[in-house]
Design a protein around this motif. Structure first.
Motif, PDB file in Angstrom:
ATOM      1  N   TYR A   1      -4.528   0.253  -2.444  1.00  0.00           N
ATOM      2  CA  TYR A   1      -4.233   1.678  -2.645  1.00  0.00           C
ATOM      3  C   TYR A   1      -4.910   2.211  -3.906  1.00  0.00           C
ATOM      4  O   TYR A   1      -5.455   3.312  -3.913  1.00  0.00           O
TER       5      TYR A   1
ATOM      6  N   PHE B   1       0.840  -1.207   0.000  1.00  0.00           N
ATOM      7  CA  PHE B   1       0.000   0.000   0.000  1.00  0.00           C
ATOM      8  C   PHE B   1       0.870   1.251   0.000  1.00  0.00           C
ATOM      9  O   PHE B   1       0.693   2.167  -0.819  1.00  0.00           O
TER      10      PHE B   1
ATOM     11  N   LEU C   1       1.934   4.264  -2.894  1.00  0.00           N
ATOM     12  CA  LEU C   1       1.634   5.632  -2.454  1.00  0.00           C
ATOM     13  C   LEU C   1       2.871   6.513  -2.573  1.00  0.00           C
ATOM     14  O   LEU C   1       2.816   7.638  -3.090  1.00  0.00           O
TER      15      LEU C   1
END
Length: 364
Positions: A203, A50, A54
């Protein structure tokens, strides 16, 4: 990260092999190891996936790679070569004999990595993600943002993918020097990759990610039920392929339950939580060498088994945390070597750009 302290302290008293063993072992500690191991690394890789994607999207691929090399490779090498050498001097296997340092198998077989194997895996995943992101059209073609993905299909797809991939790892030729290819355990890389990939999917697909917080009690029920079934079967000794899939489902239900707990109870700014979060990497890197050294003395005492276990946890966690706030946060050299970033007291850190990045959770 902090659960690493508990699981490795429990291994001192469990039935499974470990660097330091108590003369008195118990199935109680074996079950502690099993319960924590059932979800801990899977949760870590979901979160890692995730935040990896990001970070790439926030700071770009080049800066991401530099950041990851500093944060992952440098601490792994420093701790593996220096701290784990000291740890192994106290372990039962080497028993104070430094000759292992001159053994080719020790280095090429990856024994020096020990508890840092998860960082080596993460370096592989970072490399794969970087290659995929370099060809952005792959993500564009997948169109993950708009895909309608059923959360409960994840409970079948991820464990099944892990089940199949690990068998590919098992069929690759053995490395003659040990179970690791210098730093990589190939089977582990295959086994945990679907969880890292799931973090990326979470995500990119916010709708799917948000859906995990709707089934708080269901995940708890599934986790308890599966733990009872799997532990019962474990005692019978009839582990099979179905149990392997159930272990994957258990890992996801536990992970989602814990993520839901944090969302429900800790989703606010807190000085205490931030302090614990900032020190968590240090705690993980340092905890096993400290456990081995502390346990080598504590297991020789006449205090009860349980009190020995609790003492090892408290001494290890507290000393790791204090080392972080007293030394690593303040000394730039140690901060770079153990955390892969400048000390918070380094003057250059407190530029407006750094403050803004820190507020946005870019500097991790």
């Amino acid at each position: 990260m902090s659960l690493g302290v508990v699981i490795h302290a429990a291994q001192v008293f469990s039935l499974s092999p470990y660097h330091i063993k108590s003369k008195v072992t118990s199935i109680f500690y074996e079950n502690i190891v099993f319960v924590i191991h059932s979800f801990r690394m899977q949760s870590f890789y979901i979160i890692a996936g995730f935040f990896s994607i990001l970070l790439i999207e926030k700071i770009g691929l080049r800066k991401f790679l530099i950041n990851r090399l500093k944060r992952l490779l440098l601490p792994m090498l420093f701790c593996g070569i220096c701290l784990n050498t000291v740890m192994n001097l106290f372990s039962n296997e080497y028993d104070g004999n430094l000759n292992f340092v001159f053994n080719v198998n020790y280095w090429l077989g990856g024994a020096w990595i020990s508890h840092l194997w998860f960082i080596a895996n993460l370096l592989v995943y970072v490399a794969l993600l970087s290659i995929i992101f370099f060809y952005k059209n792959i993500f564009n073609k997948l169109n993950l943002e708009n895909k309608k993905i059923n959360l409960f299909a994840i409970f079948i797809l991820v464990p099944t993918a892990s089940f199949l991939l690990v068998r590919i790892g098992w069929r690759l030729p053995d490395w003659p020097f040990g179970e690791k290819f210098i730093i990589f355990n190939v089977s582990n890389i295959f086994y945990y990759f679907p969880y890292f990939a799931l973090g990326i999917v979470f995500y990119k697909n916010k709708r799917l990610y948000q859906s995990i917080f709707k089934y708080y009690y269901l995940f708890l029920f599934v986790s308890i039920t599966l733990l009872i079934i799997i532990i019962s079967v474990k005692y019978i000794g009839t582990y099979g392929r179905v149990i392997e899939i159930l272990l994957g489902i258990l890992a996801l239900s536990n992970s989602f339950f814990i993520m839901s707990c944090f969302k429900k109870f800790f989703d606010s700014k807190s000085v205490i939580i931030k302090r614990l979060s900032d020190s968590s990497y240090t705690i993980y890197l340092l905890h096993q060498p400290i456990i081995v050294i502390v346990a080598s003395y504590i297991v020789e005492t006449k205090i009860s088994n349980l009190f020995q276990f609790l003492s090892i946890i408290v001494i290890t966690w507290t000393s790791s945390f204090l080392i972080h706030i007293i030394l690593i946060e303040k000394l730039n050299v140690l901060s770079i070597l153990l955390n892969g970033k400048n000390s918070i007291y380094k003057k250059n850190n407190y530029t407006p750009q750094f403050k803004k990045a820190e507020e946005e959770n870019v500097v991790m």
